[in-house]
Design a protein around this motif. Structure first.
Motif, PDB file in Angstrom:
ATOM      1  N   ARG A 106       0.813  -1.222   0.000  1.00  0.00           N
ATOM      2  CA  ARG A 106       0.000   0.000   0.000  1.00  0.00           C
ATOM      3  C   ARG A 106       0.842   1.267   0.000  1.00  0.00           C
ATOM      4  O   ARG A 106       0.393   2.311  -0.458  1.00  0.00           O
ATOM      5  CB  ARG A 106      -0.947   0.010   1.205  1.00  0.00           C
ATOM      6  N   ARG A 107       2.081   1.210   0.484  1.00  0.00           N
ATOM      7  CA  ARG A 107       2.956   2.380   0.474  1.00  0.00           C
ATOM      8  C   ARG A 107       4.059   2.250  -0.576  1.00  0.00           C
ATOM      9  O   ARG A 107       4.993   3.043  -0.615  1.00  0.00           O
ATOM     10  CB  ARG A 107       3.592   2.600   1.848  1.00  0.00           C
ATOM     11  N   LYS A 167      -7.259  -2.587  15.692  1.00  0.00           N
ATOM     12  CA  LYS A 167      -7.151  -1.217  16.179  1.00  0.00           C
ATOM     13  C   LYS A 167      -7.819  -0.220  15.228  1.00  0.00           C
ATOM     14  O   LYS A 167      -7.742   0.987  15.447  1.00  0.00           O
ATOM     15  CB  LYS A 167      -5.678  -0.845  16.367  1.00  0.00           C
ATOM     16  N   GLY A 168      -8.453  -0.758  14.182  1.00  0.00           N
ATOM     17  CA  GLY A 168      -9.132   0.110  13.231  1.00  0.00           C
ATOM     18  C   GLY A 168      -8.226   0.742  12.208  1.00  0.00           C
ATOM     19  O   GLY A 168      -8.640   1.657  11.488  1.00  0.00           O
ATOM     20  N   ARG A 169      -6.999   0.261  12.101  1.00  0.00           N
ATOM     21  CA  ARG A 169      -6.048   0.808  11.142  1.00  0.00           C
ATOM     22  C   ARG A 169      -5.976  -0.053   9.888  1.00  0.00           C
ATOM     23  O   ARG A 169      -6.119  -1.270   9.951  1.00  0.00           O
ATOM     24  CB  ARG A 169      -4.656   0.901  11.779  1.00  0.00           C
ATOM     25  N   GLU A 170      -5.734   0.609   8.760  1.00  0.00           N
ATOM     26  CA  GLU A 170      -5.573  -0.121   7.508  1.00  0.00           C
ATOM     27  C   GLU A 170      -4.131  -0.600   7.388  1.00  0.00           C
ATOM     28  O   GLU A 170      -3.182   0.183   7.534  1.00  0.00           O
ATOM     29  CB  GLU A 170      -5.932   0.769   6.315  1.00  0.00           C
ATOM     30  N   VAL A 171      -3.966  -1.897   7.113  1.00  0.00           N
ATOM     31  CA  VAL A 171      -2.635  -2.488   6.976  1.00  0.00           C
ATOM     32  C   VAL A 171      -2.594  -3.315   5.698  1.00  0.00           C
ATOM     33  O   VAL A 171      -3.622  -3.691   5.140  1.00  0.00           O
ATOM     34  CB  VAL A 171      -2.288  -3.376   8.192  1.00  0.00           C
ATOM     35  N   ASN A 172      -1.376  -3.611   5.245  1.00  0.00           N
ATOM     36  CA  ASN A 172      -1.208  -4.414   4.041  1.00  0.00           C
ATOM     37  C   ASN A 172      -1.877  -5.777   4.182  1.00  0.00           C
ATOM     38  O   ASN A 172      -1.918  -6.367   5.272  1.00  0.00           O
ATOM     39  CB  ASN A 172       0.279  -4.641   3.756  1.00  0.00           C
ATOM     40  N   VAL A 199      -5.831  -3.715   1.290  1.00  0.00           N
ATOM     41  CA  VAL A 199      -5.616  -3.424   2.705  1.00  0.00           C
ATOM     42  C   VAL A 199      -6.767  -4.033   3.510  1.00  0.00           C
ATOM     43  O   VAL A 199      -7.859  -4.250   2.981  1.00  0.00           O
ATOM     44  CB  VAL A 199      -5.534  -1.912   2.993  1.00  0.00           C
ATOM     45  N   THR A 227      -8.608  -3.884   7.606  1.00  0.00           N
ATOM     46  CA  THR A 227      -8.716  -3.110   8.837  1.00  0.00           C
ATOM     47  C   THR A 227      -8.388  -4.024  10.013  1.00  0.00           C
ATOM     48  O   THR A 227      -9.041  -5.062  10.197  1.00  0.00           O
ATOM     49  CB  THR A 227     -10.131  -2.531   9.003  1.00  0.00           C
ATOM     50  N   ASN A 228      -7.368  -3.670  10.791  1.00  0.00           N
ATOM     51  CA  ASN A 228      -6.986  -4.532  11.907  1.00  0.00           C
ATOM     52  C   ASN A 228      -7.835  -4.239  13.145  1.00  0.00           C
ATOM     53  O   ASN A 228      -8.764  -3.418  13.107  1.00  0.00           O
ATOM     54  CB  ASN A 228      -5.486  -4.381  12.215  1.00  0.00           C
TER      55      ASN A 228
END
Length: 242
Positions: free
Chosen positions: A71-72, A141-146, A136, A138-139
């Motif tokens: 994603r980055r 913790k509510g964060r988007e991760v690969n 991506v 959503t983990n």
């Protein structure tokens, strides 16, 4: 007279087709499409400059496939396995707000340099991903991760038709189907091999360890893995299968 369509033009048309893809994934997952949205024009300009430099011909190439764009990384620049630092410094493509430079791309840059440099490497190979669009999730913790396409069975099943269609389209660019190189010797290789058994895209699939695995866990053996990559990539060229 037949129209001469360069390899670069075929890639750019494919990317333009990807720009229309809006896949609704299962809950908790989302597609990252660099060719769609507010940055589309800039990304298309980057792609045009890069592929115009290295693929403005009608040569046959061998295919190297990773799993999914980060994603980055490639999901931002639109150029598989190339970081923004190189694109800006060497290719003259300015991506000031997308500075990405990771150990994975560093390892592959070393492989490419040992192979003979980018000009020679991209003359012989075309790189992309089994799933050409980033994903991506959503983990907790509510964060988007690969996320890789194979991490969830429902996700993998949902994406399967898209993956097959995308691979078929890219083979039509002018790919030497005698062999395909798979970056990722675990789940990515397992999935690609299974798909190949069903669709018979390639005569052989050669697995190669993922650069992230090499650099994070086996960095002291880096030269050994570079040699493994080069032996695999050069073997078919030397036997005249390109």
């Amino acid at each position: 007279m037949n129209e001469r369509v360069s390899f670069a033009e075929k890639i750019l048309r494919f990317n333009e087709e990807l720009s229309s893809k809006s896949l609704d994934l299962p809950g908790g997952f989302k597609i990252i499409n660099p060719f769609r949205g507010e940055n589309k024009k800039e990304i298309m300009e980057i792609s045009k400059a890069f592929y115009g430099k290295y693929y403005d011909d009608t040569r046959t190439r061998r295919l190297i496939l990773g799993s999914s764009p980060a994603r980055r990384g490639s999901a931002v620049t639109g150029i598989p396995f190339e970081d923004a630092c190189y694109l800006q410094r060497e290719a003259g493509i300015c991506i000031e707000k997308y500075y990405v430079n990771k150990s994975s791309t560093g390892f592959l840059s070393d492989v490419i340099a040992e192979y003979g440099g980018r000009g020679k490497f991209y003359t012989d190979f075309y790189m992309n991903f089994v799933c050409p669009l980033g994903i991506v999730k959503t983990n907790l913790k509510g964060r988007e991760v690969n996320c890789n396409y194979y991490e969830n069975e429902k996700l993998k099943s949902f994406l399967y038709p898209f993956i097959v269609e995308a691979l078929r389209s890219q083979i039509a660019f002018g790919i030497d189907v005698s062999v395909c190189y798979c970056i990722g010797s675990g789940e990515n290789y397992k999935f690609l091999s299974s798909m190949n058994e069903e669709h018979m895209f390639f005569g052989k699939i050669i697995p190669l360890e993922h650069p992230r695995f090499i650099m994070q866990y086996n960095s002291k053996r880096k030269d050994e893995f570079i040699k493994k990559y080069l032996d695999a990539l050069c073997d078919y060229a030397e036997r005249g299968l390109n």
